[in-house]
Design a protein around this motif. Structure first.
Motif, PDB file in Angstrom:
ATOM      1  N   VAL A 261       4.289   5.195  -5.771  1.00  0.00           N
ATOM      2  CA  VAL A 261       4.306   5.082  -7.236  1.00  0.00           C
ATOM      3  C   VAL A 261       3.303   6.045  -7.875  1.00  0.00           C
ATOM      4  N   VAL A 262       2.078   6.083  -7.344  1.00  0.00           N
ATOM      5  CA  VAL A 262       1.051   6.961  -7.926  1.00  0.00           C
ATOM      6  C   VAL A 262       1.455   8.423  -7.773  1.00  0.00           C
ATOM      7  N   TRP A 263       2.096   8.755  -6.650  1.00  0.00           N
ATOM      8  CA  TRP A 263       2.550  10.132  -6.468  1.00  0.00           C
ATOM      9  C   TRP A 263       3.652  10.476  -7.466  1.00  0.00           C
ATOM     10  N   GLN A 264       4.522   9.516  -7.798  1.00  0.00           N
ATOM     11  CA  GLN A 264       5.543   9.744  -8.824  1.00  0.00           C
ATOM     12  C   GLN A 264       4.883  10.090 -10.159  1.00  0.00           C
ATOM     13  N   LYS A 265       3.766   9.397 -10.456  1.00  0.00           N
ATOM     14  CA  LYS A 265       3.049   9.688 -11.701  1.00  0.00           C
ATOM     15  C   LYS A 265       2.423  11.079 -11.656  1.00  0.00           C
ATOM     16  N   CYS A 266       1.858  11.428 -10.507  1.00  0.00           N
ATOM     17  CA  CYS A 266       1.271  12.771 -10.369  1.00  0.00           C
ATOM     18  C   CYS A 266       2.318  13.862 -10.569  1.00  0.00           C
ATOM     19  N   MET A 267       3.504  13.659 -10.009  1.00  0.00           N
ATOM     20  CA  MET A 267       4.571  14.645 -10.120  1.00  0.00           C
ATOM     21  C   MET A 267       5.219  14.642 -11.496  1.00  0.00           C
ATOM     22  N   GLY A 268       5.174  13.484 -12.157  1.00  0.00           N
ATOM     23  CA  GLY A 268       5.875  13.352 -13.433  1.00  0.00           C
ATOM     24  C   GLY A 268       5.027  13.518 -14.669  1.00  0.00           C
ATOM     25  N   ASN A 269       3.698  13.632 -14.478  1.00  0.00           N
ATOM     26  CA  ASN A 269       2.824  13.794 -15.641  1.00  0.00           C
ATOM     27  C   ASN A 269       1.704  14.780 -15.303  1.00  0.00           C
ATOM     28  N   ALA A 270       1.821  15.972 -15.829  1.00  0.00           N
ATOM     29  CA  ALA A 270       0.867  17.045 -15.521  1.00  0.00           C
ATOM     30  C   ALA A 270      -0.543  16.709 -15.994  1.00  0.00           C
ATOM     31  N   ASP A 271      -0.657  15.982 -17.113  1.00  0.00           N
ATOM     32  CA  ASP A 271      -1.985  15.626 -17.616  1.00  0.00           C
ATOM     33  C   ASP A 271      -2.734  14.747 -16.620  1.00  0.00           C
TER      34      ASP A 271
ATOM     35  N   ILE B 138       0.834  -1.207   0.000  1.00  0.00           N
ATOM     36  CA  ILE B 138       0.000   0.000   0.000  1.00  0.00           C
ATOM     37  C   ILE B 138       0.869   1.258   0.000  1.00  0.00           C
ATOM     38  N   GLN B 139       1.901   1.287   0.831  1.00  0.00           N
ATOM     39  CA  GLN B 139       2.804   2.430   0.839  1.00  0.00           C
ATOM     40  C   GLN B 139       3.566   2.539  -0.473  1.00  0.00           C
ATOM     41  N   TRP B 140       3.922   1.412  -1.061  1.00  0.00           N
ATOM     42  CA  TRP B 140       4.608   1.418  -2.359  1.00  0.00           C
ATOM     43  C   TRP B 140       3.680   1.964  -3.447  1.00  0.00           C
ATOM     44  N   MET B 141       2.402   1.567  -3.405  1.00  0.00           N
ATOM     45  CA  MET B 141       1.445   2.076  -4.393  1.00  0.00           C
ATOM     46  C   MET B 141       1.283   3.584  -4.245  1.00  0.00           C
ATOM     47  N   LEU B 142       1.177   4.063  -3.010  1.00  0.00           N
ATOM     48  CA  LEU B 142       1.056   5.499  -2.778  1.00  0.00           C
ATOM     49  C   LEU B 142       2.273   6.223  -3.341  1.00  0.00           C
TER      50      LEU B 142
ATOM     51  N   ILE C 119       3.757   9.878   2.959  1.00  0.00           N
ATOM     52  CA  ILE C 119       4.241   8.520   2.685  1.00  0.00           C
ATOM     53  C   ILE C 119       5.164   8.095   3.824  1.00  0.00           C
ATOM     54  N   ASP C 120       5.068   6.854   4.235  1.00  0.00           N
ATOM     55  CA  ASP C 120       5.902   6.360   5.331  1.00  0.00           C
ATOM     56  C   ASP C 120       7.279   5.975   4.779  1.00  0.00           C
ATOM     57  N   TYR C 121       8.098   6.991   4.540  1.00  0.00           N
ATOM     58  CA  TYR C 121       9.417   6.766   3.950  1.00  0.00           C
ATOM     59  C   TYR C 121      10.312   5.922   4.857  1.00  0.00           C
ATOM     60  N   ASN C 122      10.211   6.108   6.164  1.00  0.00           N
ATOM     61  CA  ASN C 122      11.041   5.323   7.082  1.00  0.00           C
ATOM     62  C   ASN C 122      10.741   3.834   6.946  1.00  0.00           C
ATOM     63  N   PHE C 123       9.455   3.527   6.813  1.00  0.00           N
ATOM     64  CA  PHE C 123       9.049   2.129   6.647  1.00  0.00           C
ATOM     65  C   PHE C 123       9.550   1.564   5.323  1.00  0.00           C
TER      66      PHE C 123
ATOM     67  N   ILE D 134      -5.849   6.205  -2.389  1.00  0.00           N
ATOM     68  CA  ILE D 134      -4.555   6.777  -2.773  1.00  0.00           C
ATOM     69  C   ILE D 134      -4.746   7.893  -3.798  1.00  0.00           C
ATOM     70  N   LEU D 135      -5.640   7.683  -4.748  1.00  0.00           N
ATOM     71  CA  LEU D 135      -5.922   8.730  -5.736  1.00  0.00           C
ATOM     72  C   LEU D 135      -6.512   9.966  -5.060  1.00  0.00           C
TER      73      LEU D 135
END
Length: 267
Positions: free
Chosen positions: A131-141, A125-129, A246-250, A230-231
């Protein structure tokens, strides 16, 4: 991005915290009482918008580790094979070479299921969050698509017709809505063929999709709906100008390797 008033900011931050705390919890969304925006396939329409929110939806490439990813599904799947072994590196490279996340899942993951990290369910679940945030930051559309939805809409992945063992982890099922849409589909096909016996398969498919997507506000969605949550988390963070908690420490403790590089989550 508009500045929020202090009251609005507090309300939005509270909503965000509620979403974060609900990850992994089974929900029941009564579609007759709340504004549900569900999606199952790339052609689905809700609130007049093509809700192409599936991880497998193409058209939203983004860069991660200096590499272009065709969709978020492929990067997510690589997390299942993310230890430091040569075997996992080989699987990831094969996935990245596929034409889509759908192909990566069907042709690569399926063949290598026995090699999935045994602890993947612990951090998926944390990995999905992440990954989806990477897409949000990397694709403005894609980010703008999220922002087009009414901000009160509950985003739900409708997995009623899926058969995988995680269908109610990532989404929700709603049998009543599915049954009603099946009725509408049958009647739409009957009427279309009666009025135009020569209607093409493409035109008929487009008409059926348009009519069935109009059917909403029926039944109850049941499931964890983690992708939908997550969305919504990402949408709310885009609105507020925040980064998701995001739980980066985890994630750091999970020693995740992608295409030969160990991901450092602590900066």
């Amino acid at each position: 991005m508009n500045k929020l008033s202090s009251n609005s900011y507090g309300s939005n931050r509270s909503k965000l915290n509620t979403l974060i705390n609900s990850l992994g919890r089974v929900e029941k969304y009564d579609a007759t009482q709340v504004h549900c925006c569900s999606f199952a396939k790339a052609s689905d329409i809700a609130d007049g918008i093509k809700v192409r929110f599936s991880n497998m939806a193409g058209g939203y490439p983004f860069s991660f580790l200096g590499i272009t990813w065709k969709d978020s599904e492929t990067l997510y799947l690589c997390g299942e094979f993310s230890d430091a072994s040569d075997k996992h590196l080989s699987v990831q490279k094969e996935m990245q070479r596929q034409t889509s996340g759908f192909a990566a899942k069907r042709f690569v993951k399926k063949r290598n299921k026995a090699n999935i990290r045994q602890d993947f369910a612990d951090f998926r679940i944390q990995w999905m969050l992440y990954v989806v945030w990477q897409k949000c930051m990397g694709n403005a559309d894609f980010a703008n698509l999220l922002l087009k939805l009414p901000h009160d809409a509950i985003i739900i992945e409708d997995t009623t017709k899926q058969h995988g063992d995680t269908k109610e982890v990532w989404g929700c099922t709603n049998q009543a809505l599915s049954a009603k849409r099946a009725e509408v589909k049958k009647e739409t096909v009957r009427q279309a063929k009666a009025s135009n016996p020569k209607i093409s398969k493409t035109a008929l498919k487009r008409l059926v999709n348009s009519e069935t997507c109009k059917v909403n506000g029926i039944g109850t969605f049941v499931g964890q709906n983690n992708l939908g949550k997550i969305l919504m988390i990402c949408r709310d963070c885009l609105i507020q100008g925040l980064e998701p908690p995001i739980d980066y420490n985890f994630l750091e403790t999970k020693d995740i390797h992608i295409l030969g590089k160990r991901i450092s989550f602590i900066h």
